[in-house]
Design a protein around this motif. Structure first.
Motif, PDB file in Angstrom:
ATOM      1  N   SER A   4      76.568  62.066  12.648  1.00 24.80           N
ATOM      2  CA  SER A   4      74.947  62.673  12.737  1.00 24.80           C
ATOM      3  C   SER A   4      73.982  61.860  14.216  1.00 24.80           C
ATOM      4  N   LEU A   5      73.430  63.188  14.725  1.00 22.25           N
ATOM      5  CA  LEU A   5      72.685  62.518  15.908  1.00 22.25           C
ATOM      6  C   LEU A   5      71.631  61.488  16.116  1.00 22.25           C
ATOM      7  N   PHE A   6      71.224  61.295  14.699  1.00 24.09           N
ATOM      8  CA  PHE A   6      71.379  59.661  14.782  1.00 24.09           C
ATOM      9  C   PHE A   6      70.953  58.499  15.278  1.00 24.09           C
ATOM     10  N   THR A   7      72.829  58.584  15.961  1.00 25.02           N
ATOM     11  CA  THR A   7      73.543  57.589  16.577  1.00 25.02           C
ATOM     12  C   THR A   7      72.941  57.433  17.824  1.00 25.02           C
ATOM     13  N   LEU A   8      72.509  58.992  18.516  1.00 26.74           N
ATOM     14  CA  LEU A   8      72.055  59.100  20.057  1.00 26.74           C
ATOM     15  C   LEU A   8      70.830  58.590  20.145  1.00 26.74           C
ATOM     16  N   ALA A   9      69.725  58.371  19.266  1.00 33.70           N
ATOM     17  CA  ALA A   9      68.948  57.620  19.217  1.00 33.70           C
ATOM     18  C   ALA A   9      68.716  56.038  19.701  1.00 33.70           C
ATOM     19  N   LEU A  10      69.725  55.924  18.110  1.00 34.47           N
ATOM     20  CA  LEU A  10      69.788  54.334  18.034  1.00 34.47           C
ATOM     21  C   LEU A  10      69.715  54.131  19.490  1.00 34.47           C
ATOM     22  N   LEU A  11      71.343  54.495  20.002  1.00 36.46           N
ATOM     23  CA  LEU A  11      72.153  53.733  21.171  1.00 36.46           C
ATOM     24  C   LEU A  11      71.842  54.638  22.817  1.00 36.46           C
ATOM     25  N   ALA A  12      70.746  55.594  22.883  1.00 36.30           N
ATOM     26  CA  ALA A  12      69.926  55.958  23.884  1.00 36.30           C
ATOM     27  C   ALA A  12      70.130  54.653  25.369  1.00 36.30           C
ATOM     28  N   ALA A  13      69.585  53.386  24.718  1.00 35.62           N
ATOM     29  CA  ALA A  13      69.530  51.992  26.024  1.00 35.62           C
ATOM     30  C   ALA A  13      70.587  51.714  26.536  1.00 35.62           C
ATOM     31  N   GLY A  14      71.881  51.384  25.241  1.00 36.67           N
ATOM     32  CA  GLY A  14      73.084  51.385  25.767  1.00 36.67           C
ATOM     33  C   GLY A  14      73.763  52.347  26.368  1.00 36.67           C
ATOM     34  N   PHE A  15      73.715  53.575  26.039  1.00 32.16           N
ATOM     35  CA  PHE A  15      74.777  54.726  26.891  1.00 32.16           C
ATOM     36  C   PHE A  15      74.073  54.708  28.615  1.00 32.16           C
ATOM     37  N   GLY A  16      72.987  53.805  29.134  1.00 37.78           N
ATOM     38  CA  GLY A  16      72.986  54.728  30.257  1.00 37.78           C
ATOM     39  C   GLY A  16      74.744  53.408  31.415  1.00 37.78           C
ATOM     40  N   ALA A  17      75.064  52.030  30.071  1.00 39.11           N
ATOM     41  CA  ALA A  17      75.817  51.759  31.454  1.00 39.11           C
ATOM     42  C   ALA A  17      76.901  52.335  30.699  1.00 39.11           C
ATOM     43  N   ALA A  39      78.892  64.513  23.975  1.00 42.05           N
ATOM     44  CA  ALA A  39      79.703  66.196  23.679  1.00 42.05           C
ATOM     45  C   ALA A  39      79.582  66.385  21.657  1.00 42.05           C
ATOM     46  N   ASP A  40      80.423  65.598  21.673  1.00 39.80           N
ATOM     47  CA  ASP A  40      81.303  65.463  20.280  1.00 39.80           C
ATOM     48  C   ASP A  40      80.207  65.936  19.730  1.00 39.80           C
ATOM     49  N   LEU A  41      79.082  64.866  19.281  1.00 41.13           N
ATOM     50  CA  LEU A  41      77.534  65.040  18.378  1.00 41.13           C
ATOM     51  C   LEU A  41      77.212  66.074  19.007  1.00 41.13           C
ATOM     52  N   LEU A  42      77.113  66.136  19.779  1.00 42.84           N
ATOM     53  CA  LEU A  42      76.368  67.755  19.836  1.00 42.84           C
ATOM     54  C   LEU A  42      76.961  69.228  19.400  1.00 42.84           C
ATOM     55  N   GLY A  43      78.182  68.694  19.463  1.00 43.88           N
ATOM     56  CA  GLY A  43      78.959  70.126  19.199  1.00 43.88           C
ATOM     57  C   GLY A  43      78.701  70.098  17.295  1.00 43.88           C
ATOM     58  N   ALA A  44      78.570  68.579  17.248  1.00 42.67           N
ATOM     59  CA  ALA A  44      78.867  69.086  15.557  1.00 42.67           C
ATOM     60  C   ALA A  44      77.562  69.380  15.193  1.00 42.67           C
ATOM     61  N   ARG A  67      66.234  64.895  19.191  1.00 42.98           N
ATOM     62  CA  ARG A  67      66.624  63.411  19.559  1.00 42.98           C
ATOM     63  C   ARG A  67      68.067  63.256  21.199  1.00 42.98           C
ATOM     64  N   ALA A  68      68.868  64.933  20.900  1.00 41.53           N
ATOM     65  CA  ALA A  68      70.120  64.333  21.821  1.00 41.53           C
ATOM     66  C   ALA A  68      69.716  64.768  23.173  1.00 41.53           C
ATOM     67  N   ASP A  75      70.681  67.993  30.315  1.00 36.69           N
ATOM     68  CA  ASP A  75      71.303  68.652  30.238  1.00 36.69           C
ATOM     69  C   ASP A  75      70.417  69.533  29.155  1.00 36.69           C
ATOM     70  N   TRP A  76      70.445  71.731  29.562  1.00 34.87           N
ATOM     71  CA  TRP A  76      69.657  72.197  29.087  1.00 34.87           C
ATOM     72  C   TRP A  76      69.575  72.671  27.441  1.00 34.87           C
ATOM     73  N   LEU A  77      71.666  72.118  27.699  1.00 29.78           N
ATOM     74  CA  LEU A  77      71.552  72.620  26.010  1.00 29.78           C
ATOM     75  C   LEU A  77      70.987  72.145  24.141  1.00 29.78           C
ATOM     76  N   PRO A  78      70.739  70.719  24.810  1.00 32.94           N
ATOM     77  CA  PRO A  78      70.017  70.064  23.378  1.00 32.94           C
ATOM     78  C   PRO A  78      68.875  71.036  23.254  1.00 32.94           C
ATOM     79  N   ARG A  79      68.113  71.543  24.254  1.00 34.53           N
ATOM     80  CA  ARG A  79      66.639  71.918  24.145  1.00 34.53           C
ATOM     81  C   ARG A  79      67.006  73.157  23.607  1.00 34.53           C
ATOM     82  N   TYR A  80      67.979  74.585  24.464  1.00 33.79           N
ATOM     83  CA  TYR A  80      68.357  75.128  23.916  1.00 33.79           C
ATOM     84  C   TYR A  80      68.658  75.664  22.894  1.00 33.79           C
ATOM     85  N   TYR A  81      69.774  74.602  22.347  1.00 30.51           N
ATOM     86  CA  TYR A  81      69.539  75.267  20.777  1.00 30.51           C
ATOM     87  C   TYR A  81      68.891  74.388  19.453  1.00 30.51           C
TER      88      TYR A  81
END
Length: 237
Positions: A4-17, A39-44, A67-68, A75-81
């Motif tokens: 689930s892309l819920f992971t992205l929402a939960l970890l967004a703060a830590g992704f920067g590092a 990329a893997d999560l978006l692709g799924a 959320r992605a 990245d434009w692709l999440p908005r496109y999809y």
């Protein structure tokens, strides 16, 4: 594939590092930093969008893609999809016209964000034209004169920007197919456009694994219908 892309929402703060630089999946010649595993999560999620016809599921996937987009704002692709998922929801939904129009408003807002991020303009125009078709389909008798012309104009712009892109030809073919024959449309008038789309799909190479690559099955399905109709015709003597 079912992460689930819920992971992205939960970890967004830590992704920067932990962000890594990977090629942008756009027509731009720059690189953008993406969260690890993005990329893997978006692709799924894209795969899920492309493999469901359930209206409620598509709404949920559109929310995942929003959320992605928050996790990777360059990245434009999440908005496109996201826009694509909302569009297909309208085609599948049994909601009232007003509700469908509101969903298309949301889709167009997402598409506008993809454009601001420098997305592939031929793909964006094609999706915009597809949205005009959805608007038309909500109230064909009242909207045909306005939206059919808008579809034709917009796919024409998309074709000029990238003549190798098969998707504008698919949307144009659909527009002609559902236009009454008395106005120059109909099944036989649309067939050359479906054939043109098929030829372009055979040669088309998406810019990346996540770049737009939908529509071929729709084209092949329509052409099979032509073939089946031809074999069903009675023999003449």
């Amino acid at each position: 594939m079912k992460k689930s892309l819920f992971t992205l929402a939960l970890l967004a703060a830590g992704f920067g590092a932990s962000a890594q630089t990977i090629p942008a999946t756009t027509a731009a010649k720059t690189q953008v930093a993406m969260p690890a595993g993005y990329a893997d999560l978006l692709g799924a999620t894209i795969t899920e969008v492309m493999n469901t016809g359930d209206a409620a599921t598509l709404k949920g996937l559109a929310s995942k893609l929003e959320r992605a987009a928050a996790a990777a704002p360059a990245d434009w692709l999440p908005r496109y999809y996201q826009a694509y998922a909302l569009l297909i929801n309208v085609f599948q939904s049994k909601e009232a016209a007003d509700a469908k129009d509101k969903t298309l408003d949301q889709a167009e807002a997402a598409l506008a964000q993809a454009r601001k991020l420098g997305g592939d303009e031929s793909e964006l125009l094609t999706l915009q034209a597809y949205m005009y078709q959805a608007r038309l389909g909500i109230a064909p008798q009242q909207r045909a004169q306005k939206y059919s012309a808008m579809v034709a104009e917009t796919v024409g712009q998309a074709e000029k920007l990238n003549p190798a892109n098969p998707r504008p030809y698919l949307v144009a073919a659909n527009n002609v197919y559902y236009t009454p024959a008395m106005f120059g449309g109909g099944s036989e008038a649309a067939r050359p456009l479906y054939e043109a789309a098929k030829a372009r799909f055979a040669a088309f190479q998406p810019a990346s694994a996540l770049a737009p690559n939908w529509g071929q099955s729709q084209v092949l399905g329509r052409l099979r219908q032509y073939e089946m109709a031809a074999t069903a015709l009675p023999a003449t003597h």
